[in-house]
Structures are given as C-alpha cells and as structure tokens.
Motif scaffolding. Structure first.
Motif, PDB file in Angstrom:
ATOM      1  N   ARG A 111      12.041 -56.292  52.133  1.00 13.60           N
ATOM      2  CA  ARG A 111      11.941 -55.505  53.376  1.00 13.60           C
ATOM      3  C   ARG A 111      12.692 -54.196  53.259  1.00 13.60           C
ATOM      4  NH1 ARG A 111       8.127 -54.749  56.853  1.00 13.60           N
ATOM      5  NH2 ARG A 111       8.881 -54.117  58.915  1.00 13.60           N
ATOM      6  N   ILE A 112      13.851 -54.238  52.642  1.00  8.99           N
ATOM      7  CA  ILE A 112      14.641 -53.019  52.472  1.00  8.99           C
ATOM      8  C   ILE A 112      13.865 -51.990  51.649  1.00  8.99           C
ATOM      9  CG2 ILE A 112      16.651 -52.072  51.244  1.00  8.99           C
ATOM     10  CD1 ILE A 112      18.211 -54.534  52.221  1.00  8.99           C
ATOM     11  N   ALA A 113      13.251 -52.422  50.554  1.00 12.84           N
ATOM     12  CA  ALA A 113      12.504 -51.506  49.693  1.00 12.84           C
ATOM     13  C   ALA A 113      11.343 -50.873  50.455  1.00 12.84           C
ATOM     14  CB  ALA A 113      11.996 -52.239  48.457  1.00 12.84           C
ATOM     15  N   ARG A 114      10.634 -51.667  51.245  1.00 16.98           N
ATOM     16  CA  ARG A 114       9.496 -51.148  52.011  1.00 16.98           C
ATOM     17  C   ARG A 114       9.951 -50.123  53.051  1.00 16.98           C
ATOM     18  NH1 ARG A 114       4.925 -54.515  51.292  1.00 16.98           N
ATOM     19  NH2 ARG A 114       5.439 -56.409  50.127  1.00 16.98           N
ATOM     20  N   LEU A 115      11.010 -50.452  53.777  1.00 15.87           N
ATOM     21  CA  LEU A 115      11.498 -49.535  54.813  1.00 15.87           C
ATOM     22  C   LEU A 115      12.068 -48.259  54.207  1.00 15.87           C
ATOM     23  CD1 LEU A 115      13.201 -52.002  57.319  1.00 15.87           C
ATOM     24  CD2 LEU A 115      11.044 -50.787  57.612  1.00 15.87           C
ATOM     25  N   GLY A 129      19.243 -41.143  43.096  1.00 13.86           N
ATOM     26  CA  GLY A 129      19.113 -40.537  41.772  1.00 13.86           C
ATOM     27  C   GLY A 129      20.455 -40.306  41.109  1.00 13.86           C
ATOM     28  N   ALA A 130      21.455 -39.909  41.907  1.00 12.84           N
ATOM     29  CA  ALA A 130      22.797 -39.665  41.364  1.00 12.84           C
ATOM     30  C   ALA A 130      23.420 -40.960  40.848  1.00 12.84           C
ATOM     31  CB  ALA A 130      23.683 -39.035  42.439  1.00 12.84           C
ATOM     32  N   HIS A 197      15.416 -49.991  38.185  1.00 14.46           N
ATOM     33  CA  HIS A 197      15.993 -49.150  39.232  1.00 14.46           C
ATOM     34  C   HIS A 197      15.274 -47.806  39.308  1.00 14.46           C
ATOM     35  CE1 HIS A 197      19.270 -52.105  39.059  1.00 14.46           C
ATOM     36  NE2 HIS A 197      19.649 -51.656  40.241  1.00 14.46           N
ATOM     37  N   ARG A 198      14.906 -47.274  38.152  1.00 15.53           N
ATOM     38  CA  ARG A 198      14.173 -46.011  38.137  1.00 15.53           C
ATOM     39  C   ARG A 198      12.804 -46.181  38.809  1.00 15.53           C
ATOM     40  NH1 ARG A 198      13.638 -45.338  33.009  1.00 15.53           N
ATOM     41  NH2 ARG A 198      15.677 -44.378  32.684  1.00 15.53           N
ATOM     42  N   ASP A 199      12.126 -47.303  38.526  1.00 14.01           N
ATOM     43  CA  ASP A 199      10.834 -47.577  39.152  1.00 14.01           C
ATOM     44  C   ASP A 199      10.968 -47.651  40.675  1.00 14.01           C
ATOM     45  OD1 ASP A 199       9.661 -47.678  36.666  1.00 14.01           O
ATOM     46  OD2 ASP A 199       9.628 -49.881  36.547  1.00 14.01           O
ATOM     47  N   ILE A 200      12.027 -48.325  41.134  1.00 18.10           N
ATOM     48  CA  ILE A 200      12.261 -48.445  42.579  1.00 18.10           C
ATOM     49  C   ILE A 200      12.495 -47.070  43.182  1.00 18.10           C
ATOM     50  CG2 ILE A 200      13.833 -49.339  44.343  1.00 18.10           C
ATOM     51  CD1 ILE A 200      14.404 -51.691  42.329  1.00 18.10           C
ATOM     52  N   CYS A 201      13.366 -46.295  42.544  1.00 13.96           N
ATOM     53  CA  CYS A 201      13.713 -44.965  43.045  1.00 13.96           C
ATOM     54  C   CYS A 201      12.476 -44.064  43.107  1.00 13.96           C
ATOM     55  CB  CYS A 201      14.784 -44.356  42.137  1.00 13.96           C
ATOM     56  SG  CYS A 201      15.520 -42.832  42.770  1.00 13.96           S
ATOM     57  N   GLU A 202      11.655 -44.099  42.072  1.00 14.03           N
ATOM     58  CA  GLU A 202      10.459 -43.257  42.037  1.00 14.03           C
ATOM     59  C   GLU A 202       9.445 -43.670  43.100  1.00 14.03           C
ATOM     60  OE1 GLU A 202       9.084 -43.442  38.027  1.00 14.03           O
ATOM     61  OE2 GLU A 202      10.649 -42.086  37.262  1.00 14.03           O
ATOM     62  N   ALA A 203       9.297 -44.975  43.320  1.00 10.19           N
ATOM     63  CA  ALA A 203       8.369 -45.451  44.347  1.00 10.19           C
ATOM     64  C   ALA A 203       8.830 -45.029  45.737  1.00 10.19           C
ATOM     65  CB  ALA A 203       8.235 -46.968  44.268  1.00 10.19           C
ATOM     66  N   VAL A 204      10.123 -45.102  45.961  1.00  8.86           N
ATOM     67  CA  VAL A 204      10.683 -44.657  47.240  1.00  8.86           C
ATOM     68  C   VAL A 204      10.461 -43.152  47.404  1.00  8.86           C
ATOM     69  CG1 VAL A 204      12.832 -44.313  48.537  1.00  8.86           C
ATOM     70  CG2 VAL A 204      12.381 -46.510  47.427  1.00  8.86           C
ATOM     71  N   GLU A 210       4.558 -50.495  49.034  1.00  8.24           N
ATOM     72  CA  GLU A 210       4.098 -51.626  48.224  1.00  8.24           C
ATOM     73  C   GLU A 210       4.643 -51.534  46.799  1.00  8.24           C
ATOM     74  OE1 GLU A 210       2.513 -54.291  49.177  1.00  8.24           O
ATOM     75  OE2 GLU A 210       2.269 -53.621  51.255  1.00  8.24           O
ATOM     76  N   GLU A 211       4.622 -50.331  46.229  1.00  2.00           N
ATOM     77  CA  GLU A 211       5.139 -50.140  44.881  1.00  2.00           C
ATOM     78  C   GLU A 211       6.643 -50.393  44.832  1.00  2.00           C
ATOM     79  OE1 GLU A 211       4.142 -46.485  42.996  1.00  2.00           O
ATOM     80  OE2 GLU A 211       2.034 -46.557  43.634  1.00  2.00           O
ATOM     81  N   ALA A 212       7.350 -49.931  45.852  1.00  2.00           N
ATOM     82  CA  ALA A 212       8.805 -50.130  45.897  1.00  2.00           C
ATOM     83  C   ALA A 212       9.142 -51.613  45.977  1.00  2.00           C
ATOM     84  CB  ALA A 212       9.398 -49.379  47.092  1.00  2.00           C
ATOM     85  N   ALA A 213       8.415 -52.341  46.822  1.00  2.00           N
ATOM     86  CA  ALA A 213       8.655 -53.779  46.969  1.00  2.00           C
ATOM     87  C   ALA A 213       8.310 -54.528  45.680  1.00  2.00           C
ATOM     88  CB  ALA A 213       7.833 -54.323  48.139  1.00  2.00           C
ATOM     89  N   ALA A 214       7.213 -54.125  45.035  1.00  2.00           N
ATOM     90  CA  ALA A 214       6.812 -54.778  43.786  1.00  2.00           C
ATOM     91  C   ALA A 214       7.835 -54.529  42.686  1.00  2.00           C
ATOM     92  CB  ALA A 214       5.437 -54.272  43.355  1.00  2.00           C
ATOM     93  N   ALA A 215       8.357 -53.311  42.623  1.00  2.00           N
ATOM     94  CA  ALA A 215       9.373 -52.977  41.612  1.00  2.00           C
ATOM     95  C   ALA A 215      10.662 -53.753  41.873  1.00  2.00           C
ATOM     96  CB  ALA A 215       9.642 -51.476  41.624  1.00  2.00           C
ATOM     97  N   MET A 216      10.999 -53.909  43.139  1.00  2.00           N
ATOM     98  CA  MET A 216      12.199 -54.669  43.490  1.00  2.00           C
ATOM     99  C   MET A 216      12.036 -56.137  43.099  1.00  2.00           C
ATOM    100  SD  MET A 216      15.242 -54.783  44.714  1.00  2.00           S
ATOM    101  CE  MET A 216      15.500 -53.262  45.658  1.00  2.00           C
TER     102      MET A 216
END
Length: 234
Positions: A111-115, A129-130, A197-204, A210-216
C-alpha cells in the motif's frame, strides 16, 4: 476541562484526564501544563498521587518534567521509540515468527508503494534518490547499509502522505532490524537489494503504482528467500 477525581483509582483517572486535556486543548510539544499545586487542587488529591500520575505519563512519553528555574511539566516532544520498545517486547514474548513479520511488511509496504507512486513530490523523489546513492557508495559497510535501507523505506512511507502508515512503517522496520540477524546475510544480497530499491524509486518517479508495488514485493520476497536460505533459524 479537568474535574475532581471521586473514584478510588485516582491515578488512572488523572492519567486519562490529563491525556484528554492535552488533546482537547490541542497542546503542542513543549507547551506548559498546570503545576503540581494546581493539579492537586483541581483533582482534590494529594501531591503524591499527582506525582505518581505524572511519572506514569512521563514514562509513556506524554509529558516531560523539567527541574530548576523555568522548570515544570510540559507536553513531550514525543518518544516513538518507547512505543517500539513495547511492541518489540510483545513480539519477543509472543514469539512471533519471521514469516509473520514478513507477511506484515508485504501487506503494509504494498500500500505504501502504491500511494507513494501517486502522491510523491519532486522533493520526496529527490530524498529517495539521495538515500539510494548512499546505499550505492562503495565504502558503505553493513551497518550503514541497514540504516540507509531503513531510511529508504521510511522515506517512501513519508512520500505516501499518510502519517499513520509512516509511523507503522518506522515501527515495523525497527522491529525487523532487531529480529533479523544481519550477520547471517551474504554480501551478494546488498547489490541485489540496491537494484530493487532503484526499481522502486524509478517506478515512484514515473507515477506507476502497480510497478512500484510489484518492485516492492519482488524486493521483500527476494530478501525473505535469501534469509531463509542462509539463516537456519529463519
């Protein structure tokens, strides 16, 4: 409004009334509370009873008591670590499994990744990113990596713009760091973790929930599998 206490369980009632008083008066951190003498008169109880109630509130992180000139009782800045300590003790006492902890993380962080993908600002994405750059630094040791990992997940929760989720994420990640034996993890986990983590950050950053949640989920499932493989108690 504070009222005199008539029940025999004086201390409990004083504690509850003072909590309600702080909330109803919308008192912020650092604001002064009535003095001991004023509270004794208001509740019609002894100074010892008032002090017992105040010590309970201080222990719970609700108020802080300052001595000396300018001292008194003030609304605390808050001590979330005290809450974490209580949860951690309960977790160890109940012998909650690593499986349950990971199940909680998957549910919460989906849920956090999606929001975050919907609500993150440019500032939020810059902060993520930092942190990622710190994780990628060649001189980052295991202790630092674990801290940066925690920072990343809490920062992501902050980007979700839901204070309750942020608080839960902070608590769960701190508990996770205490339960997990990081000495059992192999060095090859960390480069893989960075990629997740890079995948999550890029999806966000691309505003793709959906991509962020899948990466998480991929990140957490990989970690879970790695830990089980390398930790006989996992």
């Amino acid at each position: 409004m504070l009222d005199p206490v008539k029940n025999r369980r004086y201390t409990d009632h004083i504690v509850e009334q003072l909590k309600e008083y702080i909330l109803n008066q919308q008192l912020g951190p650092g604001e002064r509370l009535p003095s001991e003498a004023e509270l004794c008169e208001t509740f019609n109880v002894s100074r010892g009873t008032i002090r017992e109630a105040l010590h309970m509130l201080e222990h719970d992180g609700v108020v802080c008591i300052k001595k000396g000139p300018g001292g008194g009782m003030f609304v605390s800045e808050g001590n979330f670590f005290q809450v974490i300590e209580s949860i951690f003790y309960a977790l160890r006492w109940e012998q909650i499994s690593f499986e349950s902890l990971m199940e909680t993380r998957k549910t919460l962080e989906d849920r956090i990744a999606r929001l975050a993908a919907r609500r993150a600002t440019k500032t939020d994405i810059g902060e993520l990113g930092a942190i990622l750059k710190k994780m990628e630094a060649p001189d980052t040791d295991h202790v630092q990596f674990v801290q940066y990992d925690t920072d990343f997940h809490v920062c992501l929760a902050k980007a979700a713009k839901n204070k309750i989720l942020e608080m839960f994420m902070f608590a769960v990640k701190e508990l996770h760091n205490r339960v997990v034996d990081y000495e059992a993890l192999h060095d090859d986990l960390f480069p893989v973790a960075i990629r997740f983590h890079r995948d999550i950050c890029e999806a966000v950053g691309r505003k793709q929930p959906e991509e962020a949640a899948a990466a998480m989920l991929a990140h957490l499932e990989y970690f879970e599998g790695h830990y089980r493989k390398n930790n006989k108690n996992g």
